[in-house]
Design a protein around this motif. Structure first.
Motif, PDB file in Angstrom:
ATOM      1  N   ASP A   1       0.888  -1.115   0.096  1.00 54.79           N
ATOM      2  CA  ASP A   1      -0.154   0.039   0.055  1.00 54.79           C
ATOM      3  C   ASP A   1       0.844   1.301  -0.205  1.00 54.79           C
ATOM      4  OD1 ASP A   1       0.319  -1.270   2.887  1.00 54.79           O
ATOM      5  OD2 ASP A   1       0.233   1.069   3.175  1.00 54.79           O
ATOM      6  N   LEU A   2       2.181   1.068   0.178  1.00 57.02           N
ATOM      7  CA  LEU A   2       3.251   2.251  -0.109  1.00 57.02           C
ATOM      8  C   LEU A   2       3.441   2.503  -1.294  1.00 57.02           C
ATOM      9  CD1 LEU A   2       5.224   2.134   3.161  1.00 57.02           C
ATOM     10  CD2 LEU A   2       3.319   3.681   2.552  1.00 57.02           C
ATOM     11  N   LEU A   3       2.689   2.729  -2.463  1.00 57.61           N
ATOM     12  CA  LEU A   3       2.888   3.135  -3.615  1.00 57.61           C
ATOM     13  C   LEU A   3       2.910   4.898  -3.497  1.00 57.61           C
ATOM     14  CD1 LEU A   3       0.837   0.892  -6.019  1.00 57.61           C
ATOM     15  CD2 LEU A   3       3.318   1.123  -5.566  1.00 57.61           C
ATOM     16  N   VAL A   4       4.167   5.537  -3.546  1.00 59.15           N
ATOM     17  CA  VAL A   4       4.328   6.636  -3.005  1.00 59.15           C
ATOM     18  C   VAL A   4       4.142   7.900  -4.156  1.00 59.15           C
ATOM     19  CG1 VAL A   4       5.698   8.495  -1.555  1.00 59.15           C
ATOM     20  CG2 VAL A   4       5.608   5.901  -0.827  1.00 59.15           C
ATOM     21  N   ALA A   5       3.343   8.711  -3.975  1.00 59.34           N
ATOM     22  CA  ALA A   5       3.173   9.701  -5.102  1.00 59.34           C
ATOM     23  C   ALA A   5       4.546  10.412  -5.411  1.00 59.34           C
ATOM     24  CB  ALA A   5       2.223  10.678  -4.661  1.00 59.34           C
TER      25      ALA A   5
END
Length: 369
Positions: free
Chosen positions: A227-231
């Protein structure tokens, strides 16, 4: 051939569905003492007010260690009780970022036990540090990583680069096949000392590749936090955007030729299959290809909505345009970028030219203004 095409498209769709189905429902965090967030910045960094605000809002607190070459007024202005600034000087035989990270490692304090590495161009959610630390504190991993999710600016080329990167961001991930991303990565100080991280980074250009390959060789547990697909914003001229994509794969090609060859072969299969579908497969094959592409776009839309803030998600969805309009073009562009990356050992990055040899910087020169 049509059945091979059907199976291939089915696998690509199932891969994205697999990522979506494995997004954590319960996003547990840890907030131990002794957390240090390490940030490498260029001399022209403006102080990153939005980034600083996001770091202040983190649910897991930690002090900030900013590494500069020694000529960044904005970093000096932030120095204080919870912000340490270290001056690395200018590198002579390694990447500037790596040089700064090595200086930061040498400046660690005795009570710094959990190391979190971030990039200056990210828009981290408030859960970033806590989510990265959770697997470490619970002894479920040795190195933990997120990954970038590009937010393309307006324009077809930005959307294309975002589409190519989206393919990588939503690949199924397993601990045995994960490379860390230096923009959101964490490990304990004990693991850093076990790897002798300073020596691992010495002479290197890519911190991601150096740490990832060292972790693999040491048989460490490298775990992704899905869930840490970082913008991360993506702006610039078309040539700069293409250069960004080529540089990412050239880091791989100059560090591990086999890994680059495998990645290129996988994309070549999809690209070649699209050429067959468009040239000889007929309307049925084209319909199957577009159906799978639209299915992937719908699932990726769900993933984007689940991991990003609403405004970030709106921008990230621009990366889905090409998959809906011309999915074959995304595969072909991806293959072209990979092919160009493998043609030489020269990397231009951050105002410097580097020439690589066996994974290390053999020669470097500042880019002429």
């Amino acid at each position: 051939m049509i059945w091979i095409w059907i199976v291939l498209q089915g696998l690509t769709l199932l891969g994205v569905v697999n990522y979506w189905r494995h997004l954590p429902v319960e996003r547990r965090e840890e907030a131990p003492d002794g957390v240090v967030v390490i940030l490498s910045v260029r001399d022209d960094w403006d102080g990153g007010a939005p980034l600083m605000a996001r770091l202040t809002a983190q649910s897991a607190a930690g002090r900030l260690l900013i590494a500069t070459s020694g000529a960044c007024p904005a970093a000096e202005a932030l120095a204080g009780e919870d912000v340490q600034v270290v001056h690395a000087g200018v590198a002579r035989d390694e990447g500037q970022k790596v040089h700064k990270l090595r200086a930061a490692l040498r400046a660690l304090r005795p009570d710094d036990q959990w190391l979190v590495f971030i990039d200056a161009d990210i828009e981290p959610p408030a859960r970033l540090v806590g989510r990265l630390l959770f697997p470490l504190v619970r002894n479920k991993a040795d190195i933990v990583t997120g990954y970038r999710l590009l937010l393309p600016g307006r324009g077809l080329m930005a959307a294309m680069v975002g589409a190519v990167e989206m393919q990588l961001a939503t690949l199924p991930r397993a601990a045995s096949a994960t490379m860390p991303w230096g923009g959101a990565m964490a490990l304990s100080r004990a693991v850093a000392e076990r790897l002798d991280l300073d020596a691992v980074l010495a002479g290197r250009l890519s911190d991601d590749m150096a740490i990832g390959l060292a972790g693999w060789r040491a048989k460490l547990r490298l775990r992704p936090v899905r869930d840490l697909l970082v913008a991360s914003s993506l702006e610039g001229r078309a040539s700069d955007l293409v250069g960004f994509g080529v540089r990412q794969y050239r880091h791989i090609a100059t560090n591990n030729r086999g890994m680059w060859a495998l990645a290129t072969a996988v994309v070549a299969v999809q690209s070649g299959a699209w050429a067959w579908a468009l040239g000889w497969g007929g309307w049925g094959a084209i319909a199957i290809g577009y159906g799978a592409a639209w299915g992937r776009a719908l699932v990726r839309r769900r993933i984007i909505g689940a991991v990003l803030e609403p405004e970030q998600a709106r921008r990230a969805r621009r990366s889905l345009w090409w998959d809906c309009i011309a999915p074959f073009a995304v595969s072909w562009a991806h293959l072209i970028v990979q092919g160009v990356a493998g043609t030489c050992n020269h990397v231009r990055w951050g105002g410097w030219d580097y020439w690589m040899q066996r994974g290390k910087v053999a020669r470097m020169a500042r880019v002429a203004p």
